[in-house]
Design an enzyme around this catalytic site. Structure first.
Site, PDB file in Angstrom:
ATOM      1  N   CYS A 114      41.566  41.332  43.956  1.00 29.49           N
ATOM      2  CA  CYS A 114      40.408  41.532  44.835  1.00 29.49           C
ATOM      3  C   CYS A 114      40.810  42.030  46.214  1.00 29.49           C
ATOM      4  O   CYS A 114      40.110  42.833  46.831  1.00 29.49           O
ATOM      5  CB  CYS A 114      39.616  40.239  44.950  1.00 29.49           C
ATOM      6  SG  CYS A 114      40.593  38.810  45.473  1.00 29.49           S
ATOM      7  N   HIS A 285      39.048  34.462  47.746  1.00 31.84           N
ATOM      8  CA  HIS A 285      38.552  35.737  47.231  1.00 31.84           C
ATOM      9  C   HIS A 285      38.344  36.712  48.381  1.00 31.84           C
ATOM     10  O   HIS A 285      37.998  36.309  49.497  1.00 31.84           O
ATOM     11  CB  HIS A 285      37.234  35.497  46.495  1.00 31.84           C
ATOM     12  CG  HIS A 285      36.745  36.654  45.685  1.00 31.84           C
ATOM     13  ND1 HIS A 285      37.575  37.459  44.929  1.00 31.84           N
ATOM     14  CD2 HIS A 285      35.475  37.150  45.495  1.00 31.84           C
ATOM     15  CE1 HIS A 285      36.851  38.378  44.316  1.00 31.84           C
ATOM     16  NE2 HIS A 285      35.581  38.222  44.647  1.00 31.84           N
ATOM     17  N   ASN A 305      30.804  42.701  45.503  1.00 34.52           N
ATOM     18  CA  ASN A 305      31.859  42.010  44.777  1.00 34.52           C
ATOM     19  C   ASN A 305      32.570  43.018  43.873  1.00 34.52           C
ATOM     20  O   ASN A 305      32.166  44.185  43.801  1.00 34.52           O
ATOM     21  CB  ASN A 305      31.261  40.856  43.957  1.00 34.52           C
ATOM     22  CG  ASN A 305      32.283  39.774  43.640  1.00 34.52           C
ATOM     23  OD1 ASN A 305      33.473  39.914  43.926  1.00 34.52           O
ATOM     24  ND2 ASN A 305      31.829  38.680  43.048  1.00 34.52           N
TER      25      ASN A 305
END
EC number: 3.4.22.-
Length: 342
Positions: A114, A285, A305
């Site tokens: 990520c 994240h 996301n």
């Protein structure tokens, strides 16, 4: 531009997840909830976001170890780039930069990349914005994830977005794209996991994918030279922890990369404005923050996301703004594109 140099070994607070839960006033019994009891608690205890009964698949593989909360190097913290700017009540760059094809949802698959995926996406958007939509290029998350080691982190295990921005300055990054994208130098090497509507099914995923090797050359069959295909940045920094400073940065230069603590309740997010309510700390994240707004008198950040476009609100989610929920406003990484390298 004004900078504050913070000589800190760790930029973020080193509290444990339990300490942070307690600081947010979350009851001890709520912190321990999982599964159906957690879903039931969320549905009766808050009305900001809708709750999925089924948890997000491959959740553990999509987030990073909590150690990536801690920055290992000194950071340059940028003051508000334009303290006099008028901040609109809502902002979505997709409405402003309609010709920028880079505003789409990525899929990191079963890899904790990520930090690289979100940084590459933000850089891609900033290239389009800086060139007034004349330059359209998807920056390679693969190039960052596999070649910026160990200074950026450890590939699919996690990494630091600010180091990825620095890598963009000093090493440059080539073109990329999603799995099997053609005519780019280094597309994403890991296939999406499971079924996603009418999208091509490539198979299921088991465990965390191994980090692919660093290859300083373009994929076979692509008429690009690795060194010539690189684009560069000319500045990298952490944005001051201030709602207005973050908004001003996004207005002026484009999306930023936000990092936040991930709790068990985020596993069950479906839609609406997320606010940490219950469940234990699961990891960390990194995501692309693109804008903001207000719904029913609740301020929120608008965030892309990287868990495919069938997750959340067509791949996006909203999180409460102004309270630094889960540390979302605490370490905003960004950088400036070197337009001469485009």
């Amino acid at each position: 531009m004004k900078y504050l140099v913070l000589a800190l070994c760790t930029y973020l607070c080193s509290q444990t997840g339990a300490d942070e839960n307690a600081a947010q006033g979350i009851p001890l019994e709520a912190q321990r909830l999982t599964g159906e009891p957690l879903v039931a608690y969320l549905r009766r205890s808050q009305n900001l976001f809708e709750v999925n009964s089924a948890p997000t698949p491959n959740f553990e593989q999509k987030i990073m170890d909590i150690k990536y909360k801690h920055q290992k190097l000194n950071l340059m913290v940028k003051e508000d780039p334009d303290p006099e700017v008028d901040i609109p009540p809502s902002y979505d760059p997709r409405d402003v930069w309609k010709n920028c094809t880079t505003f789409y949802i990525r899929d990191q698959a079963n890899c904790g990349s990520c930090w690289a995926v979100s940084t590459a996406a933000a850089i891609s958007d900033r290239i389009c914005i800086a060139s007034k939509a004349e330059k359209q290029v998807n920056i390679s998350a693969t190039d960052i994830m596999t070649c910026c080691r160990p200074q950026c982190g450890d590939g699919c295990e996690g990494g630091w977005p600010i180091e990825a921005w620095k890598y963009f300055i000093y090493d440059g990054v080539v073109s990329g794209g999603e799995y099997l994208t053609k005519d780019v130098c280094r597309p994403y090497p890991i296939h999406p996991c499971g079924h996603h509507g009418n999208d091509t099914y490539y198979g299921e995923c088991r465990g965390t994918a191994p980090t692919p090797p660093c290859k300083r050359k373009c994929r076979p069959g692509v008429r690009k030279m690795y060194r010539i295909d690189k684009r560069y940045g000319k500045d990298a920094y952490i944005v001051k922890q201030s709602v207005k400073a973050i908004q001003s940065e996004i207005l002026r230069n484009g999306p930023v990369v936000a990092s936040f603590a991930v709790y068990e309740d985020f596993r069950h997010y479906k839609s609406g404005i997320y606010k940490h309510t219950a469940g234990e700390l699961r990891g960390y994240h990194a995501v692309k923050m693109i804008g903001w707004g207000n719904e029913n008198n609740t301020d929120f950040w608008l965030i892309a996301n990287s868990w495919h476009n069938d997750w959340g609100e067509k791949g996006y989610f909203r999180i409460i703004r102004g309270t630094n929920d889960c540390g979302i406003e605490g370490t905003i990484a960004a950088g400036i594109v070197d337009t001469e390298s485009l």
